[in-house]
Design an enzyme around this catalytic site. Structure first.
Site, short mmCIF file in Angstrom:
data_model
loop_
_atom_site.label_atom_id
_atom_site.label_comp_id
_atom_site.label_asym_id
_atom_site.label_seq_id
_atom_site.Cartn_x
_atom_site.Cartn_y
_atom_site.Cartn_z
N PRO A 170 0.83 -1.21 0.00
CG PRO A 170 -0.82 -1.59 1.59
CD PRO A 170 0.50 -2.12 1.10
CD GLU A 171 2.58 3.28 -4.46
OE1 GLU A 171 2.94 4.46 -4.59
OE2 GLU A 171 2.70 2.42 -5.36
CE LYS A 217 5.52 2.98 0.33
NZ LYS A 217 6.33 2.01 -0.44
NE ARG A 249 14.03 5.77 11.26
CZ ARG A 249 13.45 4.99 12.16
NH1 ARG A 249 13.76 5.15 13.44
NH2 ARG A 249 12.59 4.06 11.81
CG ASN A 276 7.62 -0.35 -8.07
OD1 ASN A 276 8.43 0.45 -8.47
ND2 ASN A 276 7.64 -1.62 -8.43
NE ARG A 326 9.03 -3.22 -4.92
CZ ARG A 326 8.21 -2.40 -4.23
NH1 ARG A 326 8.62 -1.82 -3.12
NH2 ARG A 326 6.99 -2.19 -4.66
#
Length: 279
Positions: free
Chosen positions: A2-3, A52, A121, A162, A258
């Protein structure tokens, strides 16, 4: 995986269903039972996403920190909760709504310090109003890494996966293997602005659509895309198919584990002017 728009929608749905109310928390699967007991019967203050990552805040500065990973899912439903089905890691229930978490790679109960550490971060998230794209640009402009690698690095840019990577680079005719330091400031700003709009649209619709009006199935007289991910796209998972814009065959290549997807004609290999002049 999931983005960012999926996590943003989930945080919104959790806040709307449970925010400001006492909830019952349980772990039918058992793996989160001890931590669930600590928040059971307390007020769910709110929920937010950062890239995410998802944080659900409870009273006394307690946060459930969730990362869905590749197969995780958190279903939020209205109505009385039925008997749990499958491996439900965490269930939230307030009598009028319930939410079942399954398959997440991370589900921890943490304090504010840990929440702030994780959020600190992350790179800027195009969906957050406090995001500063200059933070990402400062890292991109001095990096020899491929831009296709950089914008998937969550410490450079949060929330882009992606699909959005492939699509935003196509939309701006950028070779995904081009070194970050070769981008112009105006190109980065255009990519950022586009991501802000694309992810916001993903939040609105719940799917990823990236083609412009002139390239929709209706406009082009072509069949709609059939894919588990849904949405109309230019290059993502279209290896070997013709580009909607120029007809060139879409290519793929692995980068840092990826798959990249791009059109070699619309996204030509970058050659610096200095190198061309020297030649």
């Amino acid at each position: 995986m999931p983005e960012g728009h999926t996590l943003y929608r989930l945080a919104r749905d959790l806040a709307e269903a449970f925010g400001g109310r006492v909830v019952r928390a349980s772990s039918p699967q058992g793996r989160f039972a001890a931590d669930a007991a600590l928040i059971d019967g307390t007020v769910l203050v709110g929920a937010e996403s950062g890239g995410k990552h998802l944080f659900v805040e409870f009273a006394d500065d307690r946060f459930v920190h969730v990362h869905l990973g590749l197969i995780g899912k958190w279903d939020v439903r209205r109505g009385p909760a039925p008997e749990p089905v499958g491996a439900v890691r965490l269930r939230l229930d307030n009598g009028t709504a319930y939410a079942d978490l399954r398959g997440a790679i991370l589900c921890d109960l943490v304090g504010r310090e840990r929440r702030d550490e994780v959020m600190g971060r992350l790179g800027p998230d195009p969906l957050r109003p406090d995001a500063d794209p200059e933070r990402a640009w400062r890292r991109i402009q001095r990096s020899d890494r491929a831009i296709g690698d950089l914008i998937m690095d969550q410490e450079v840019l949060a929330g882009v996966g992606n699909v959005y990577r492939a699509e935003v680079l196509f939309r701006h005719r950028i070779d995904p293997l081009r070194a970050g330091r070769t981008l112009r400031r105006s190109q980065w700003q255009a990519i950022w602005d586009d991501l802000v709009a694309l992810l916001a649209e993903g939040v609105r619709t719940g799917r990823i659509d990236t083609v412009r009006p002139e390239h929709t199935p209706e406009a082009m007289g072509r069949a709609a895309r059939k894919d588990d991910h849904g949405g109309e796209v230019y290059v993502y998972r279209r290896t070997g198919q013709p580009c909607h814009v120029c007809g060139t065959t879409i290519r793929t290549k692995e980068l840092k584990g990826r798959n990249l997807f791009w059109c070699p004609r619309c996204q030509p290999r970058f050659r610096s002017r200095a190198r061309v002049g020297a030649a």
